[in-house]
Design an enzyme around this catalytic site. Structure first.
Site, PDB file in Angstrom:
ATOM      1  N   GLU A  61      94.378  58.845  21.874  1.00 59.25           N
ATOM      2  CA  GLU A  61      94.582  58.639  23.305  1.00 59.25           C
ATOM      3  C   GLU A  61      96.067  58.591  23.660  1.00 59.25           C
ATOM      4  O   GLU A  61      96.508  59.168  24.672  1.00 59.25           O
ATOM      5  CB  GLU A  61      93.915  57.329  23.747  1.00 59.25           C
ATOM      6  N   CYS A  87      89.961  51.684  21.263  1.00 55.24           N
ATOM      7  CA  CYS A  87      90.066  50.355  20.668  1.00 55.24           C
ATOM      8  C   CYS A  87      90.510  49.333  21.706  1.00 55.24           C
ATOM      9  O   CYS A  87      91.255  49.643  22.638  1.00 55.24           O
ATOM     10  CB  CYS A  87      91.020  50.373  19.479  1.00 55.24           C
ATOM     11  N   CYS A  96      94.275  50.847  22.865  1.00 56.60           N
ATOM     12  CA  CYS A  96      94.308  52.085  23.636  1.00 56.60           C
ATOM     13  C   CYS A  96      93.694  51.904  25.021  1.00 56.60           C
ATOM     14  O   CYS A  96      94.026  52.645  25.956  1.00 56.60           O
ATOM     15  CB  CYS A  96      93.585  53.196  22.886  1.00 56.60           C
ATOM     16  N   ALA A 166      74.778  70.470  -7.740  1.00 59.75           N
ATOM     17  CA  ALA A 166      74.544  71.910  -7.811  1.00 59.75           C
ATOM     18  C   ALA A 166      73.445  72.129  -8.837  1.00 59.75           C
ATOM     19  O   ALA A 166      73.592  71.746 -10.006  1.00 59.75           O
ATOM     20  CB  ALA A 166      75.817  72.647  -8.213  1.00 59.75           C
ATOM     21  N   ASP A 217      82.052  68.587 -20.019  1.00 59.05           N
ATOM     22  CA  ASP A 217      82.644  69.661 -19.219  1.00 59.05           C
ATOM     23  C   ASP A 217      84.165  69.640 -19.164  1.00 59.05           C
ATOM     24  O   ASP A 217      84.770  70.638 -18.762  1.00 59.05           O
ATOM     25  CB  ASP A 217      82.115  69.579 -17.784  1.00 59.05           C
ATOM     26  N   LEU A 221      88.625  67.837 -11.610  1.00 56.20           N
ATOM     27  CA  LEU A 221      88.243  67.017 -10.452  1.00 56.20           C
ATOM     28  C   LEU A 221      89.355  66.888  -9.419  1.00 56.20           C
ATOM     29  O   LEU A 221      89.545  65.828  -8.819  1.00 56.20           O
ATOM     30  CB  LEU A 221      87.782  65.620 -10.891  1.00 56.20           C
ATOM     31  N   GLU A 310      80.106  63.668  -8.400  1.00 57.86           N
ATOM     32  CA  GLU A 310      79.764  64.901  -9.101  1.00 57.86           C
ATOM     33  C   GLU A 310      79.436  64.508 -10.534  1.00 57.86           C
ATOM     34  O   GLU A 310      80.254  64.672 -11.438  1.00 57.86           O
ATOM     35  CB  GLU A 310      80.912  65.904  -9.038  1.00 57.86           C
ATOM     36  N   THR A 317      70.805  59.503 -11.252  1.00 60.04           N
ATOM     37  CA  THR A 317      69.597  58.671 -11.246  1.00 60.04           C
ATOM     38  C   THR A 317      69.926  57.223 -10.902  1.00 60.04           C
ATOM     39  O   THR A 317      69.219  56.593 -10.112  1.00 60.04           O
ATOM     40  CB  THR A 317      68.899  58.737 -12.619  1.00 60.04           C
TER      41      THR A 317
END
Length: 382
Positions: A61, A87, A96, A166, A217, A221, A310, A317
């Site tokens: 704003e 706010c 604001c 994925a 792997d 990251l 990831e 789980t």
């Protein structure tokens, strides 16, 4: 949605532009929300616009009001379109609401109220007390999506957990171990989906994986989205026994942006990691494991608003079983790996039902998004 005035096409246009501006703040506003603002003068012409960036301090704003003054435009008697309720409290900057009142704004249209319990309707009430007309709820769903992380963190002091998986059509995330060639990546999804994952990383404050994924792997990251960031993506590893290799990519590239949570009391190993720029946080074990809920609170203390996960089977789980995954983003590839491949999820202790998914295409893959835990307060309508 409630409103004091009928919502017009001009209102929709103004708010959609404010949302475009707010999105410019992705990656640079945290731990504040991403907010955009558009000011129209009393004749409906653009007077000024702005968006928030944390390091620039001024809220959207104020940026819009400054832009209007710099251009010689007068917003008095006009309308302000703001993606989040203004706010009404003093934080790093004054409220604001005061600035809008002093500027002579006649009407404020907000997409949604502020989830901050210290505000939560107070800004709109202050405007109404100053005889400024208000409307709230225009493009609310889009505005709330933009600040899910802020809504979760400001109420619960823990990050919004966005789980990315994925997987193949039969729910597998990696081929059988005997078919893996060292740490060579096996891409389940195509390039479009992988680019979408990078955009997710660019919008998050931290990324989480487990020690098993690091061992299997050797991931980096990092955020390779090309988007601006205010602070580096924090790379977080759950590693109960401090198994993370010293020659792993994470350790080799650590510059205090890798944080390992463990229950191990192996101080010598922890010291080795710390000497290489890795932060190690020791938590009290619960059922022989790192307590994920305590880990999330620790991340909240570091102003992590959104945590992207990831991980592998165990981490996925554990998060879903504990109800700690707030949103699930699946990228499903047209492949079938069979029962010998690594599953996305293991044995669940309860049935988890999803609400209706959002479905999109990423090249040949499907992108499915479910919101499991709505972070916005249930009584947040005005």
């Amino acid at each position: 949605m409630t409103a004091s005035d009928p919502i017009t096409d001009l209102d929709l246009h103004g708010m959609r532009r404010a949302l475009e501006l707010a999105r410019r703040g992705i990656g640079v506003t945290s731990p504040n929300p991403a907010v955009g603002c558009v000011l129209l003068d009393r004749g409906g012409q653009l007077a000024g616009e702005g968006w928030h960036e944390y390091d620039l301090r001024d809220h959207a704003e104020i940026m819009a009001l400054k832009a209007a003054r710099a251009a010689g435009k007068d917003p008095r008697g006009g309308t302000a379109y703001i993606t989040l309720e203004p706010c009404s409290i003093t934080g790093r900057t004054p409220p604001c609401t005061n600035a809008l009142i002093e500027a002579g704004i006649a009407r404020v249209v907000a997409a949604t109220i502020d989830p901050n319990p210290a505000v939560a309707g107070g800004g709109l009430n202050a405007l109404r007390a100053a005889s400024i007309r208000t409307s709230v709820g225009v493009c609310q769903d889009e505005a709330r999506r933009l600040n899910e992380g802020f809504a979760c963190w400001i109420q619960h002091r823990r990050p919004f957990v966005l789980m990315k998986v994925a997987m193949t059509l039969d729910g597998r995330i990696a081929p059988p171990p005997e078919l893996r060639v060292g740490h060579a990546p096996y891409w389940i999804t195509g390039e479009a989906a992988r680019e979408a994952v990078q955009r997710l990383r660019g919008a998050c404050d931290a990324i989480l994986t487990g020690a098993g994924t690091v061992l299997a792997d050797d991931p980096l990251l990092t955020d390779r989205s090309g988007q601006r960031r205010r602070r580096p993506l924090l790379r977080v590893v759950l590693d109960s026994a401090l198994r993370i290799p010293l020659d792993s990519k994470l350790v080799q590239t650590a510059q205090n942006d890798v944080l390992v949570f463990t229950i191990s009391r192996d101080e010598a190993r922890a010291t080795e990691l710390r000497s290489r720029g890795v932060r190690v946080e020791v938590l009290e074990a619960e059922a022989g494991r790192v307590p994920i809920d305590k880990m999330l609170l620790k991340l909240g203390e570091e102003s992590v608003l959104t945590l992207l996960t990831e991980g592998g089977t165990r981490l996925n789980t554990a998060l879903v079983s504990a109800g700690l995954a707030d949103c699930m983003q699946l990228f499903v590839a047209p492949q079938i790996m069979g029962a010998g491949a690594v599953p996305a999820f293991g044995g669940m202790n309860q049935l988890v039902r999803m609400n209706e998914a959002e479905v999109a295409h990423c090249g040949a893959d499907l992108a499915l998004r479910w919101l499991l835990n709505d972070p916005w307060p249930k009584n947040s309508g005005q």
